[in-house]
Motif scaffolding. Structure first.
Motif: not given
Length: 344
Positions: A64-68, A100-104, A117-123, A143-150
């Motif tokens: 999960v990649l989102m702001p703090r 994986f939170t970031y400063d927006r 987040s990519l280094a953890r090789k998520p599904d 990677p084309k094989t890694l689905p992501y949702v907004f």
């Protein structure tokens, strides 16, 4: 073809409960079991045997990649609640979540969290892409094989599995209509664009301005505020707005930073004379609605967005089911009269 989620929605139970009924494990009341089985039959659902066996052999990791969570007046805690709830429900399905939170306000922070987040090789990835330019650039590396949702916002032209959020343009139109019901005689409206902006905020503004411009009795002026400077920036903006517009009739605020604008207007003695329309049910905004400082809040159901995002990944990755490319959440209007039905 019906999905396990369709069954859960129809039966008004969680996906976990449907799973227990389908596999005859765990405690489920006879009434619930019979209701679920009846809906399974009605929908003609057939379980994906391959996905079932696959889920028994491995653990699935979603990043999960989102702001703090404290940023934007604590707004991000709300979708995180939905994400956590989905994660808890899917624990028995071997779903594991990692934030994986970031400063927006920092593209460097976003890039660091993204690469971690990519280094953890998520599904699968669930992303709130509020820093649009850097997000669009980095998504080319997924990677084309890694689905992501907004969720919360979207980036047009990307290859996301699904985008979950509000029809931002329509919510802007609605905000303008609310303003016009109060200011039917015309007047001056200040439009506050909170920066840094993103796609869904710009769409809100586009919708609001398109409707306001249709009314010749309404005059409007746009004000930009840098939210990185905190509440003091909004206090300064309020003083400027009132100084330049002594006959101010309304203020539209483009995101969750509605409360410092409302408090600033009240502090200058304008509480009853200005219609304020803003967004999001964070506690500070809710208190402003309760006290009459804010006329209308529009909710985009962020908890639902986070929850749906995790289930979207689960259905696609684990169950191998098709998911909607867009999931639109309802547009809720909150006032002093109905606020109690939306908050705990």
């Amino acid at each position: 073809m019906a999905s396990i989620k369709d069954i859960a929605v129809r039966a008004e139970v969680s996906i976990g409960t449907v799973d227990r009924v389908m596999h005859n494990r765990g405690r489920v009341s006879d009434e619930t079991k019979n209701r679920v089985l009846r809906i399974v039959e009605e929908l003609g659902y057939r379980p994906n045997i391959f996905a079932r066996n696959l889920s028994l052999d491995r653990v699935f990791h979603f990043a999960v990649l989102m702001p703090r969570l404290s940023q934007d007046s604590g707004y991000w805690r709300i979708p995180a609640n939905g994400i956590d709830r989905a994660g808890q429900e899917l624990t028995n399905h071997r779903i594991r979540l990692q934030y994986f939170t970031y400063d927006r306000y920092s593209e460097r922070s976003f890039e660091s969290a993204f690469r971690k987040s990519l280094a953890r090789k998520p599904d699968g990835l669930l992303i709130a892409p509020v820093l649009q330019s850097v997000a669009a650039r980095l998504l080319a590396e997924v990677p084309k094989t890694l689905p992501y949702v907004f969720f919360d916002s979207s980036i047009p032209g990307t290859e996301c599995l699904s985008a979950i959020g509000q029809d931002s343009y329509t919510s802007g139109l609605l905000a303008a209509n609310l303003m016009l019901t109060v200011m039917h005689g015309g007047g001056m409206v200040a439009v506050v664009r909170v920066n840094p902006s993103d796609f869904h905020i710009e769409e809100r503004l586009r919708g609001f301005l398109s409707r306001i411009k249709e009314n010749p009795k309404i005059v409007h002026k746009l004000y930009d505020v840098d939210s990185h400077q905190g509440e003091s920036a909004f206090s300064s903006s309020v003083r400027q707005i009132l100084r330049e517009n002594p006959e101010l009739g309304g203020i539209f605020v483009s995101n969750a930073w509605t409360h410092p604008i409302a408090k600033g207007i009240h502090a200058n003695g304008k509480k009853r004379n200005v219609c304020i329309v803003g967004y999001d049910l964070i506690p500070k905004n809710c208190r402003c609605v309760e006290s009459g400082l804010v006329s209308f809040l529009i909710s985009q159901r962020p908890e639902m967005q986070g929850y749906e995002g995790i289930y979207c990944l689960y259905e696609h990755v684990v169950l191998r089911e098709n998911v909607k490319s867009k999931i639109m959440v309802p547009i809720d209007i909150l006032t002093r009269d109905n606020l109690k039905y939306y908050v705990d």
